[in-house]
Design an enzyme around this catalytic site. Structure first.
Site, PDB file in Angstrom:
ATOM      1  N   ASP A 125      36.805  37.665  44.932  1.00 55.63           N
ATOM      2  CA  ASP A 125      37.024  36.855  43.746  1.00 55.63           C
ATOM      3  C   ASP A 125      35.928  37.184  42.737  1.00 55.63           C
ATOM      4  O   ASP A 125      34.869  37.705  43.094  1.00 55.63           O
ATOM      5  CB  ASP A 125      37.001  35.366  44.111  1.00 55.63           C
ATOM      6  CG  ASP A 125      37.477  34.450  42.983  1.00 55.63           C
ATOM      7  OD1 ASP A 125      38.080  34.955  42.015  1.00 55.63           O
ATOM      8  OD2 ASP A 125      37.240  33.237  43.085  1.00 55.63           O
ATOM      9  N   HIS A 126      36.206  36.878  41.482  1.00 53.83           N
ATOM     10  CA  HIS A 126      35.218  37.038  40.421  1.00 53.83           C
ATOM     11  C   HIS A 126      34.476  35.718  40.228  1.00 53.83           C
ATOM     12  O   HIS A 126      35.083  34.719  39.841  1.00 53.83           O
ATOM     13  CB  HIS A 126      35.905  37.441  39.113  1.00 53.83           C
ATOM     14  CG  HIS A 126      36.439  38.830  39.121  1.00 53.83           C
ATOM     15  ND1 HIS A 126      37.618  39.181  38.483  1.00 53.83           N
ATOM     16  CD2 HIS A 126      35.975  39.976  39.677  1.00 53.83           C
ATOM     17  CE1 HIS A 126      37.839  40.474  38.644  1.00 53.83           C
ATOM     18  NE2 HIS A 126      36.867  40.976  39.376  1.00 53.83           N
ATOM     19  N   PHE A 154      38.939  32.177  39.054  1.00 52.37           N
ATOM     20  CA  PHE A 154      40.323  32.013  39.519  1.00 52.37           C
ATOM     21  C   PHE A 154      41.033  33.352  39.755  1.00 52.37           C
ATOM     22  O   PHE A 154      42.198  33.500  39.406  1.00 52.37           O
ATOM     23  CB  PHE A 154      41.148  31.159  38.544  1.00 52.37           C
ATOM     24  CG  PHE A 154      40.412  30.026  37.883  1.00 52.37           C
ATOM     25  CD1 PHE A 154      39.566  29.217  38.621  1.00 52.37           C
ATOM     26  CD2 PHE A 154      40.572  29.757  36.542  1.00 52.37           C
ATOM     27  CE1 PHE A 154      38.881  28.161  38.025  1.00 52.37           C
ATOM     28  CE2 PHE A 154      39.894  28.703  35.929  1.00 52.37           C
ATOM     29  CZ  PHE A 154      39.046  27.904  36.673  1.00 52.37           C
ATOM     30  N   HIS A 155      40.362  34.305  40.400  1.00 52.51           N
ATOM     31  CA  HIS A 155      40.963  35.619  40.637  1.00 52.51           C
ATOM     32  C   HIS A 155      40.946  36.004  42.126  1.00 52.51           C
ATOM     33  O   HIS A 155      40.571  37.126  42.464  1.00 52.51           O
ATOM     34  CB  HIS A 155      40.220  36.704  39.848  1.00 52.51           C
ATOM     35  CG  HIS A 155      40.282  36.544  38.371  1.00 52.51           C
ATOM     36  ND1 HIS A 155      39.417  37.205  37.512  1.00 52.51           N
ATOM     37  CD2 HIS A 155      41.100  35.815  37.580  1.00 52.51           C
ATOM     38  CE1 HIS A 155      39.697  36.885  36.261  1.00 52.51           C
ATOM     39  NE2 HIS A 155      40.716  36.036  36.273  1.00 52.51           N
ATOM     40  N   PRO A 156      41.350  35.147  43.046  1.00 53.40           N
ATOM     41  CA  PRO A 156      41.313  35.544  44.458  1.00 53.40           C
ATOM     42  C   PRO A 156      42.345  36.632  44.761  1.00 53.40           C
ATOM     43  O   PRO A 156      43.491  36.562  44.325  1.00 53.40           O
ATOM     44  CB  PRO A 156      41.646  34.247  45.198  1.00 53.40           C
ATOM     45  CG  PRO A 156      42.449  33.449  44.223  1.00 53.40           C
ATOM     46  CD  PRO A 156      41.881  33.777  42.877  1.00 53.40           C
TER      47      PRO A 156
END
Length: 541
Positions: A300-301, A475-477
């Site tokens: 994630d980021h 919110f980038h899983p």
């Protein structure tokens, strides 16, 4: 569901789990063949909530159980013991109905890296046609962009004095201005392009699902939460789920396709007995297929949200506190579809290197003319901007793991943020670069004053602790059903679950490594490419 009457929904060629960014694309492309039947299941409801469609409505859809799964992470050691809210879309359109609406593909090197890992057909030159196939680029077609597709891409419809000044400050610090982040190398700074249509959010439910809803061979069920896969040995034959609370079953004569995202897809596999055998035993789930990589490789980021108070300008903080100005914003939106209500969470971006040794940018900035403690909280009562910066290629790897056989119990989500020395080093360097930009001449007339993490943090050790205090997910899983051929891989390069038949995963969970930018449009690309592979496999190659 033993002992309970089960509602039989019927048999379909394809059963798709999840009507999010990937699922809506798949439903459209597969049902275009009138000779096949498609069932699309969505655990959430219809996308008829007002705030889904007004771009600034992300403030009201995130952490709202009507539109968000409202997951939380485990307490993270790398974040000084904090647990984070972990938004995931729970409505038609999925995350595309609540996300930042930013159109970003990542870098060519991301996809070339996938191909070099042995995933044939996933290099930049391979995937670019799939990005273009669904694109409707407002600025015209060229070798990198296309028009006429479903996925609308436009310029933002609001500008801010403070953001224009930040752009000049970034240029002062060696980050060149660029008009387009989507040509393979995204280095530079500029206003993001957005997935909107004349000031209204453009989700995959609108772009892909709505045009297909009238097809007789497509059935869409909302409030349909998957419980577990139906298996016949090593073949997926259907799905058990609850539709409006009623135990239900659907059969698949062709394939079950998981498009439930980087949390939902590994969770469903594990609930069905497909995953690491020890985890399944510990949770009381019978092992149907030992596949160690299911739920692992979570990436994630992590964004570091630096906040600067400013003077001599207007930010969203003041506008939101003034009834008169709020009325003005509303009228501007109603009459012209312009102004702050069209605002994506971030209007301006920059891609930069945390140190000169980097081959391509490893940092992404999201600049916002507002500030708040966390999404869902009120805006601050002072004028400010937020400079969020994330490490695009983290070394940390985490996991998504069920806690019990209960499909309604949220899984344990452990991203392991800042758990590696390299990630902590990038975080420290990112804060230093952000401070240099804030100190540039272009911003001096606004007298920026660092609010978070605060000027007391100066040493590298201080900055590492500060990063742990202010870091939060962007919110980038991805990555929890990794594509590849190694022992840790879950799907092959045609996205078929390894060792199984009739079962495919098509969503961000298949990414072997995270892309260098926002992940929604890459997920749409994955679904576009997968739809071709599914149809080819149906025809026998």
């Amino acid at each position: 569901m033993a002992g309970t009457a089960v509602q039989d929904i019927g048999t379909y060629d394809y059963v798709i789990v999840g009507a999010g960014s990937a699922g809506c694309v798949l439903a459209n492309r597969l049902s275009a063949d009138a000779g096949v039947s498609v069932l699309l299941l969505e655990a959430g409801g219809k996308d008829n909530y007002f705030w889904i469609h007004v771009p600034v409505g992300y403030l009201y859809t995130i952490n709202n159980p009507r539109t968000d799964w409202c997951f939380t992470t485990e307490a993270e050691a790398g974040l000084n013991g904090r647990a984070l809210n972990y938004p995931r879309g729970r409505t038609l359109g999925g995350c595309s109905s609540i996300n930042a609406m930013l159109y970003l593909r990542g870098q060519a090197r991301d996809y070339d890296g996938w191909r070099q890992m042995g995933n044939g057909g996933w290099g930049w030159d391979d995937v670019l046609p799939y990005f273009k196939r669904s694109e409707d680029y407002a600025f015209g077609a060229d070798e990198h962009h296309a028009t006429g597709g479903e996925w609308r891409v436009e310029a933002p419809r609001v500008t801010w004095e403070i953001i224009d000044a930040f752009k000049e400050a970034a240029v002062e610090n060696g980050i060149p201005e660029t008009p387009d982040f989507n040509r393979g190398n995204n280095e530079g700074c500029g206003y993001f392009k957005v997935n909107q249509k004349r000031g209204i959010r453009w989700s995959t439910a609108k772009a892909f699902l709505r045009p297909a809803r009238g097809r007789k061979n497509l059935t869409v069920l909302t409030h349909a939460q998957a419980d577990r896969l139906l298996l016949d040995g090593k073949r997926a034959t259907g799905l058990e789920f609850r539709h409006d609370g009623v135990p239900s079953r659907a059969r698949a004569r062709g394939e079950v396709i998981l498009a439930a995202g980087a949390v939902g897809s590994p969770q469903l596999l594990q609930l069905s007995g497909i995953g690491p055998s020890k985890l399944l035993h510990d949770c009381g789930v019978a092992v149907a297929h030992d596949l160690p990589g299911v739920g692992e490789n979570l990436q994630d980021h992590l964004q570091l949200r630096l906040i600067f108070k400013v003077r001599n300008t207007v930010t969203m903080n003041q506008l939101e506190k003034s009834l008169f100005r709020k009325i003005g914003m509303g009228l501007e939106y109603i009459l012209f579809r312009r102004g702050p209500l069209t605002m994506a969470p971030s209007q301006f971006g920059a891609f930069a290197k945390s140190d000169p040794s980097r081959e391509t940018p490893n940092l992404e900035y999201h600049i916002q003319p507002l500030s708040l403690d966390k999404f869902g909280d009120p805006l601050h009562d002072f004028p400010a901007f937020t400079a969020s910066v994330c490490n695009l290629r983290p070394d940390a790897r985490g996991g998504v793991r069920i806690k019990s056989p209960d499909p309604r119990e949220h899984p344990a989500i452990a991203p392991n943020y800042l758990s590696t020395e390299s990630d902590r080093r990038v975080a420290v360097d990112a804060i230093k670069l952000t401070r240099r930009i804030a100190a540039a001449k272009a911003l001096s007339r606004f007298e920026p004053e660092e609010y978070l993490p605060g000027p007391d943090a100066q040493s590298d050790a201080d900055l590492a602790r500060a990063a742990a205090d202010i870091g939060t997910t962007i919110f980038h899983p991805v990555g929890t059903c990794k594509m590849g051929s190694g022992e840790d891989a879950v799907v092959d390069d045609r996205l078929r679950v390894r060792g199984m038949e009739g079962l495919r995963v098509v969503d961000a969970s298949v990414m072997p490594t995270i892309t260098s930018g926002n992940t929604n449009s890459p997920t749409i690309m994955i679904a576009e490419k997968a739809s071709d592979m599914i149809k080819e496999d149906r025809r026998g190659g």
